[in-house]
Structures are given as C-alpha cells and as structure tokens.
Design an enzyme around this catalytic site. Structure first.
Site, PDB file in Angstrom:
ATOM      1  N   GLY A   1       0.811  -1.487  -0.241  1.00  0.00           N
ATOM      2  CA  GLY A   1       0.101  -0.120  -0.452  1.00  0.00           C
ATOM      3  C   GLY A   1       0.741   1.416   0.031  1.00  0.00           C
ATOM      4  O   GLY A   1       1.911   1.713  -0.517  1.00  0.00           O
ATOM      5  N   GLY A   2       0.763   1.887   0.852  1.00  0.00           N
ATOM      6  CA  GLY A   2       0.908   3.594   0.765  1.00  0.00           C
ATOM      7  C   GLY A   2       2.454   3.188   1.298  1.00  0.00           C
ATOM      8  O   GLY A   2       3.681   4.577   1.136  1.00  0.00           O
TER       9      GLY A   2
ATOM     10  N   GLY B   1      21.954   9.349 -31.406  1.00  0.00           N
ATOM     11  CA  GLY B   1      21.375  10.190 -30.984  1.00  0.00           C
ATOM     12  C   GLY B   1      22.480   9.748 -29.499  1.00  0.00           C
ATOM     13  O   GLY B   1      22.306  10.196 -28.580  1.00  0.00           O
ATOM     14  N   ALA B   2      22.398   8.304 -29.427  1.00  0.00           N
ATOM     15  CA  ALA B   2      22.989   8.001 -28.043  1.00  0.00           C
ATOM     16  C   ALA B   2      23.968   8.033 -27.742  1.00  0.00           C
ATOM     17  O   ALA B   2      24.875   8.373 -26.942  1.00  0.00           O
ATOM     18  CB  ALA B   2      22.533   6.348 -28.659  1.00  0.00           C
TER      19      ALA B   2
END
Length: 496
Positions: free
Chosen positions: A150-151, A386-387
């Site tokens: 959960g949280g 771009g890499a």
C-alpha cells in the site's frame, strides 16, 4: 526491553533488534524513543500496550561511521504504522539530516494501522516529507525484510537504494487479495511483488540478496563506496591494489574481431578499476547497461556502461531510466562519473515508442548535462547517433573523452548509412563492387575516431592498455573541479 524473537524465527526471519545488530558494528547501536506509545483509543486499542509503537529507532555505526537506523517489528501489531510510529521514523530522518549521516530503514510491516484511520495516513505523510527533505542531503537505504504494501511502498520508492531478500521481501501497491477481488486474478505474493520481480522486471529493487545476513553484508559494503552526506569527501584507500596479472581477461583480449559480436563490458570495467572493487547496482534489470561503484586508486567512482552482451547494448526505456537515476544520484553526492560507451543507438520499433522512449531517453541527456561532477568517458567501440550524444559525450559536458582505435563514431553504422545514401545502387547487382567500396570509404573516412579527434570532440585516441592510467590521471586532474556556471533558476524540469 523484551523482544518476541521466537515469533519472527518461526517465520524464517530475524527479529528487528537482531537485524540492527547484524547491520551495525558490535555494541554501537543506541536506541531512542523506546518509550513512545500509540494514543489511539478506538477499536480496543486503548487496551493494547505496543512496545516502542512497533518500530525500533536509533543511531549506530557501520564501518566505524555513524548511521541512523530504524527497524519495524512485525511481532508488535504486525509492524503496522500509526501516527506515533510514523513520527518516530520522521523524527529520526530529520535528526539524521542535522547529524549528517545515512538513514537505513528495515521495512517489515502489515501497512497502515487501520484502527487509527486518518492519523495513520498522517504518519505516512510525515515520513514521506522527511524522505524528500533528506534526498540529496544524506543517503537513504531501504531494506525490505518482510511485507511492504500500500502507501508504505512510497517511502522506499523515494530512497536511494532498495535491498530485497529472496523469499522474504514483498513489495506491492495492493496485495493478492485485492488483485483477485478487482481483477479476478489468482497470484501469489512472491509472483506479485517478490525480490525477483523487483530486481529483474520492475527495477524497483537495486539489490537482490539470498539471505538477510547477505543483505546486511552488502549494505555495509555499499556504505564503503558512497559519501555519507552531501559535502562528505571520504579519503581514498591507501591499500588499493591493481595487478593486471590478476585480471580474468587482459584488456587487449576483450573486443571481438567481429564488430557485431557481443562482449561483457564488466570485463573492461574490471581491467581498469582496483582489484575486485566493482560493486554493481541493479545487476538484473536492464542488462543492456551496467551501473555501479568501483575504486580507482582507492577513490570511489560511479560507473555507467553500455553492455553489448545484453541486447547489443542499445538504449531502451528501462536502460535509460537506470542510467539517468544512477547519474543523478552520483551527481547529488559528488561521486565522479566514468562512462564506457559501446552503443548502436536507441532501440527502434513501435513497442518502445509507445512506452515513451523519447521521454525516457531524454532523461539520460538531462541527467548527464546537469551533472557537474568530474566526468570521464571512454568509447570502446560503437557510438552512433543520438545515443552517442546521450552517453556523456563532450557535447554534454564530459571533461575528458577518450576513444579506442577501433571506435566507430557516426550518425549510424556503415550498413545503414550506405542503405540510405546508395539505396538504388544496392538493388543493382552490377553495382555491388561500387557499393562495397563506398561502405569501406564510409568506415575509413567517416566513422573513424580521427575525425572526432580533429574536431575536438574527443580528447585523445588511446590504446586499450593506456585506459587505466588515463582514467586515473584524469580524475586526479579533476579532483578540485568546481562548476558554478548555471543560469539563474529554481530548478529544471527533468522529463519524467
């Protein structure tokens, strides 16, 4: 203080106090706030006395240096977090920021204490707030030594490193019962959020350990590599060793003759770092890249590398996230960055495009560009498109960029480039020789590192044998680097 140790042992787990003792130096732990109790009076809670409200907090030492530690006790109301439980941890983190020491949390809890209602949520909120305050100020390490649901998962999620233990760790937003009621799916806790799931598939866990004692040993080892607070400048280890004869592979033997063949970049890393010093993070996640810490002449560096042994070393969404987060951690605590580049590009195709490779890949560019620590880059083989730019090129502020003679630096590989430039000729068998000649010309005239060297994009073309010495000298030169050339702003907007 009496502890219900037997109940934990029956579950195959250590008790909270045993965990703290296994983690800290002998007789160094000092507990605080042991007298804290809950103040809930509803649902029969007024009749319950919960020792230390289910979480042991205090300060100890690891490797002779101070640390703040908390451990949730599952034998006390299932380790559930209520108002005072949360405030104890939040106060400990606040004190750690002031004391300038790492925070280590051992999580073993059934979640929010339902009987306390919104007060339990307040406890979580106080904790999350302090996690964020501490981020970049002191290292935060989370050990998942039981359920964390959960949280509760968001506190570890904010911290710097998460350790998971086989057959003990369970980390998920909602458990199997909720999954079954909502999605009509039967799934075990292990398959939903066990150590293997989060170290291999989700990337949430940075380390998977075979046992609790193995986990505490690795936490102690990690703390030997990282600064213990922002501004900490740990001295190097004068006892470092570097013996090329002890390397499993000699550096000249690593690159395959076939430029398309894969190899394990860890072999290169081990050839240029101090003996047996490489400490890998997220080893099972995004195996097309490698991240971790190592020592170079006794001093810690953060290492990022494309790994041709995994998916050819391409950058995909997961690899981009893994790299960007590690770079940002190192920059936050002034750990120098050493990057090894062998990347054919960002991965193509609709699957990664739909997952947001543009957004994820941009994180790498942002993280490297923002980093002001010493940055040294070594291009071992491929550096395409771009890499190439993203992997700590000179254009993104690398201080020194070195390339091996076999490096290929270009927009794309020869085959792809010739396919675009001479597509029509490639369809004509009579022009096969011409196409082959153009391909060789592209390799020899365009892809060679000599072109990048002429433009000043790399600092020097070096032989593999020179790499260790170049790296050591470069970091020595950069040891007093101080970058303040930043435009006036509150903060940038990283492409999350």
């Amino acid at each position: 203080m009496e502890y219900n140790i037997v109940k934990q042992h029956e579950k195959g787990k250590l008790h909270a106090i045993e965990r703290i003792k296994a983690l800290c130096d002998e007789d160094s732990f000092m507990e605080i706030y042991s007298g804290v109790r809950h103040n809930c009076t509803s649902f029969g809670m007024d009749k319950k006395d919960l020792p230390y409200d289910g979480v042991i907090t205090g300060f100890g030492k690891i490797n002779g240096r101070k640390v703040a530690v908390y451990a949730q006790d599952f034998t006390v109301q299932g380790g559930s977090l209520g108002l005072m439980h949360g405030k104890k941890i939040a106060e400990l983190i606040d004190m750690a920021i002031e004391a300038r020491c790492p925070v280590i949390g051992i999580n073993d809890s059934g979640g929010a204490r339902i009987q306390e209602g919104v007060d339990a949520l307040c406890g979580y909120g106080d904790l999350f707030y302090q996690n964020v305050r501490a981020s970049g100020s002191v290292p935060q390490i989370s050990i998942i030594a039981g359920p964390c649901a959960g949280g509760a998962v968001y506190s570890p999620g904010i911290t710097d490193f998460i350790f998971a233990v086989d057959k003990i760790s369970q980390l998920f937003i909602t458990g199997p019962k909720v999954v079954k009621s909502v999605m009509f799916m039967d799934i075990s806790e292990e398959d939903l959020g066990g150590a293997s799931i989060h170290s291999h598939k989700s990337g949430v866990a940075h380390f998977r350990c075979e046992s609790e004692n193995d986990c505490y040993r690795k936490v102690r080892a990690l703390l030997d590599y990282i600064p213990h607070y922002y501004g900490d400048n740990p001295s190097g280890n004068d006892k470092y060793k570097f013996d090329t004869r002890k390397k499993s592979k000699q550096i000249t033997e690593i690159l395959p003759e076939n430029s398309r063949a894969g190899y394990d970049i860890r072999d290169v890393i081990n050839c240029v770092t101090d003996d047996d010093s490489f400490f890998e993070t997220s080893a099972e996640f995004a195996v097309n890249c490698v991240t971790g810490f190592a020592k170079v002449e006794g001093r810690s560096v953060g290492i990022i590398a494309n790994n041709p042994a995994g998916l050819g070393g391409v950058l995909d969404c997961d690899a981009s996230d893994k790299i960007a987060r590690f770079v940002r951690y190192c920059d936050a605590f002034n750990v120098p960055l050493l990057t090894f580049v062998d990347v054919p590009g960002f991965i193509p195709g609709p699957q990664e495009e739909q997952k947001g490779i543009i957004r994820h890949g941009a994180k790498v560019i942002y993280a490297y560009s923002e980093a002001s620590v010493p940055k040294v880059t070594v291009i071992t083989r491929k550096a395409y498109g771009g890499a190439y730019i993203a992997m700590c090129s000179k254009h993104l502020g690398a201080d020194f960029v070195y390339a091996w003679p076999a490096a290929e630096i270009a927009v794309m590989g020869a085959e792809g480039a010739i396919g675009i430039l001479y597509g029509k000729e490639m369809k004509d068998p009579a022009k096969a020789a011409e196409v082959a000649a153009k391909s060789e010309e592209y390799k020899n005239e365009i892809m060679t590192p000599k072109i990048a060297a002429m433009r000043g994009y790399i600092s020097e073309v070096i032989t593999p044998e020179e790499t260790r010495q170049r790296i050591a000298h470069s970091f020595d030169i950069l040891s007093e680097k101080h970058s303040m050339d930043k435009p006036l702003k509150k903060h940038g907007n990283i492409p999350l």
